[in-house]
Scaffold this motif. Structure first.
Motif, mmCIF file in Angstrom:
data_model
loop_
_atom_site.group_PDB
_atom_site.id
_atom_site.type_symbol
_atom_site.label_atom_id
_atom_site.label_comp_id
_atom_site.label_asym_id
_atom_site.label_seq_id
_atom_site.Cartn_x
_atom_site.Cartn_y
_atom_site.Cartn_z
ATOM 1 N N ASN A 113 -4.140 -6.593 11.543
ATOM 2 C CA ASN A 113 -2.930 -6.651 12.362
ATOM 3 C C ASN A 113 -3.223 -7.375 13.667
ATOM 4 N N ARG A 170 -2.343 3.383 10.170
ATOM 5 C CA ARG A 170 -3.104 2.223 10.638
ATOM 6 C C ARG A 170 -3.215 2.173 12.160
ATOM 7 N N THR A 230 -1.326 -9.503 -2.318
ATOM 8 C CA THR A 230 -1.589 -9.899 -0.942
ATOM 9 C C THR A 230 -0.249 -10.135 -0.253
ATOM 10 N N SER A 277 0.853 -1.177 0.000
ATOM 11 C CA SER A 277 0.000 0.000 0.000
ATOM 12 C C SER A 277 0.894 1.234 0.000
ATOM 13 N N PHE A 307 -6.593 -4.629 5.592
ATOM 14 C CA PHE A 307 -5.515 -5.165 6.415
ATOM 15 C C PHE A 307 -6.053 -5.654 7.751
ATOM 16 N N GLY A 367 -4.753 -6.168 -1.467
ATOM 17 C CA GLY A 367 -4.918 -4.878 -2.105
ATOM 18 C C GLY A 367 -5.187 -4.966 -3.585
ATOM 19 N N VAL A 425 0.867 -9.270 10.280
ATOM 20 C CA VAL A 425 0.009 -8.461 9.421
ATOM 21 C C VAL A 425 -0.387 -9.236 8.173
ATOM 22 N N GLU A 485 -2.508 -8.567 4.504
ATOM 23 C CA GLU A 485 -2.997 -7.495 3.639
ATOM 24 C C GLU A 485 -3.480 -8.062 2.307
ATOM 25 N N GLY A 517 1.687 0.010 6.451
ATOM 26 C CA GLY A 517 1.889 -1.415 6.625
ATOM 27 C C GLY A 517 3.326 -1.724 6.962
ATOM 28 N N THR A 530 -6.812 -1.142 -0.016
ATOM 29 C CA THR A 530 -6.146 -2.185 0.763
ATOM 30 C C THR A 530 -6.969 -2.502 2.002
#
Length: 650
Positions: A488, A108, A427, A66, A486, A470, A466, A468, A158, A484
């Motif tokens: 965490n 984030r 990803t 991202s 996400f 996107g 993490v 993700e 990220g 994106t």
């Protein structure tokens, strides 16, 4: 005190309404501006080269992360005066101003943890890391540049631990200045606003095969006011100067740059603090620093590349009556990009950093030992594997050693799928950490008996795992879009515990949590003269204590992050010399401490009155003032500001 010797709601003004009406109503007929806007056309956005994701140039469209890029033209059109103001342009960042010079910036969430400023965002300027090893955060008043020399700012939201090391947990900001050859000639910048003035100059040239430039700038900001009109002691003045030189010899390129600054921000808190019954007066902060960065690169005959970078950084911060820190850092980095072989494209490297930290303790706070040396050493490798012509897998890992927790393992796996020439999915799975700092392990606050807070010997590295997914592409002609999602998972987050004897506090790592969210942004070229852009983020963050913790306030730190934020921007070129930018931001309320949500309306009108001469009028918060961060009674009200800027280029 002796210490052990051991070591508001939206109310548009007439000015704002006039700006909006002009942007929408002015006829879009001046085609002469089209060529200039083409430099940032939607089609070319996909081919922008970024380097922060894999430490080598790659198309933004192909980067499996991202990433938002702030260009030099974006900064100019926004009328930004400082790096934090420029970073507001990135929709994947949370930028909250708490005084005339103080900011809380993160990505984030985690925009401030228990008893600390944001500490999970890695920031670099021309490859030099500027986070403070004292607390893993950034003193934003000590990080400044002549913004007219900034080429771009790459903002990764990220994890970036594999390529950049510990503390790149929730994001990486990579600020790059222009090559000296792109800044030949002279420039002077004068700016006056309702909250202060600043001036800057730059002179560049060529001596033989060496391109060079020098610059200097000075600023002064007046104090802010609280919501009730009371004075907030946060006036600020600073001066800075620097240089850059670049040259090439055959396949080798060299670059060297340096900066020196001196600043004097005031402390925005109340005028006195009480420590063990003693009243201590807060004074003016004194900051100074100097840094020197050198870089060498060589293009190899087989298509590979070698690079070595080294820097020295000195910083001193005197915060009466609490502490004075003098910090020296020496850092050297090596990187080898191998030529592509078969389906593989491999890059590897090493980094060694050493710091000398000297703190002058006081009756208010101490770091024990007062003098400390630390070493960070790391080795990384990353391989991009072309599984098919439209599918690539990136595998990488870094091993980094620090003095508090030993070796840390930072792996990542990223998959990128080119659905079509203008559409890509990606990803990623990553693990990254924030290593403990002197604040976590070495901080002591006096109290009875004999300390109110003692350092945390049990503090562990904060871990983030993490996931993700996107998308980046151009769904329609003239439209670019990135999104994106996400998730965490955090562990070993820092807590502030009461010891079993109930006599003092101690730092520990007894909190965990999770954060799930989405970030998206896009840009639409309505006409050759008019572009619209928008960004949106949403975050659901929950923290919880682990067994054995008694830090009841710890989970509440999630309330420092807004649940959503929205920004809209319009750029309109009336004709070749005149342009209008209008921006609207909406940020949700904060819960801890409580800060109401707010709207902010900004506008800039720029006019190139003659070749090399530009005059612009900038208005911020045109709909009225608001608070952004901090406890009521101690935070500044970010008020309406109007200013004029004159830029003269030779």
């Amino acid at each position: 005190m002796s210490y052990p010797t051991e070591d508001r709601r939206l109310r548009p003004t007439r000015i704002a309404l006039a700006c909006l009406c002009a942007a929408l109503a002015w006829p879009a007929a001046a085609q002469s501006q089209a060529d200039e806007l083409a430099d940032l056309s939607i089609e070319e956005l996909a081919t922008i080269q970024v380097t922060s994701v894999s430490k080598k140039p790659e198309r933004l469209q192909d980067a499996p992360a991202s990433v938002f890029v702030i260009t030099a033209d974006d900064i100019r059109r926004a009328g930004a005066r400082s790096l934090p103001e420029a970073l507001r342009l990135a929709p994947n960042l949370q930028v909250a101003q708490r005084s005339s010079y103080g900011y809380a910036i993160s990505a984030r969430g985690m925009n401030g943890s228990s008893n600390s400023a944001p500490n999970k965002l890695l920031v670099m300027i021309d490859g030099r890391s500027v986070y403070a090893p004292l607390f893993s955060g950034v003193f934003w008043d000590m990080q400044d540049l002549m913004l007219e020399d900034v080429e771009r700012i790459e903002v990764i939201s990220g994890p970036g631990g594999t390529m950049w090391g510990v503390n790149a947990v929730n994001g990486v900001i990579n600020i790059s200045t222009k090559a000296a050859g792109a800044t030949r000639g002279g420039m002077a910048v004068l700016r006056g606003a309702t909250d202060g003035v600043d001036a800057a100059f730059r002179q560049g040239g060529q001596s033989g095969d060496i391109d060079w430039r020098v610059y200097g700038k000075a600023l002064r900001r007046r104090h802010s006011e609280a919501e009730d009109g009371a004075r907030v002691n946060d006036a600020w003045r600073q001066a800075q100067a620097g240089f850059r030189a670049d040259w090439a010899r055959g396949e080798e390129t060299f670059s060297i740059n340096g900066n020196v600054f001196r600043g004097a921000p005031e402390q925005p808190e109340p005028g006195e603090i009480s420590v063990s019954g003693t009243q201590l007066r807060l004074g003016e902060i004194d900051t100074e620093g100097a840094n020197l960065t050198a870089r060498w690169e060589r293009a190899l005959n087989d298509g590979g590349r070698l690079s070595v970078q080294a820097y020295l950084d000195h910083a001193r911060r005197d915060v009466p009556p609490t502490f004075t820190e003098s910090l020296q850092i020496a850092d050297v980095q090596f990187q080898h990009t191998l030529p592509a072989f078969g389906r593989h494209s491999l890059v590897w490297g090493a980094n060694l950093r050493h710091s000398w930290d000297d703190v002058e303790n006081s009756e208010a706070i101490a770091f024990l030992p007062a003098r400390e040396e630390q070493t960070w050493a790391s080795l990384f490798a990353q391989d991009e594997i072309a599984l098919r012509s439209d599918l690539s897998l990136t595998l990488g890992a870094r091993i980094e050693r620090n003095d508090y927790t030993g070796n840390e393992f930072l792996p990542t796996a990223r998959l990128s799928w080119r659905l079509a020439p203008r559409h890509a999915l990606w990803t990623a799975l990553s693990r990254t950490v924030r290593a403990p700092t002197r604040l976590d392990a070495d901080a002591f606050i006096p109290g009875r008996p004999p300390y109110l807070l003692r350092g945390g010997p049990r503090v562990r590295s904060e871990v983030a795992r993490v996931f993700e997914v996107g998308y980046r592409g151009q769904p329609l002609a003239g439209l670019s879009f990135s999104s994106t999602v996400f998730h965490n998972e955090y562990d070993h987050l820092r807590t502030q515990e009461i010891d079993p004897t109930y006599t003092y506090l101690i730092f520990d790592s007894l909190m965990e949590g999770r954060a799930t969210g989405i970030e998206m942004w896009g840009s639409y070229q309505v006409t050759p003269m008019w572009r619209l852009s928008a960004g949106f983020t949403a975050l659901h963050e929950r923290l919880r204590l682990k067994p054995g913790s008694n830090d009841a306030a710890g989970p509440g730190t999630a309330g420092k992050d807004p649940e959503h934020a929205l920004q809209l921007r319009s750029h309109y070129a009336f004709d070749d010399p005149r342009e209008l930018d209008v921006g609207l931001r909406k940020v949700a309320a904060l819960e801890n401490p409580a800060v109401p949500g707010y709207w902010a309306l900004d506008a800039r009108f720029g006019w190139r009155v003659a070749p090399g001469v530009e005059v612009s009028v900038v208005g911020e918060n045109l709909n009225g003032g608001h608070a952004e961060y901090g406890a009521a009674g101690m935070r500044a009200e970010i008020d309406r500001r109007v200013g004029v800027k004159l830029t003269w280029s030779l």
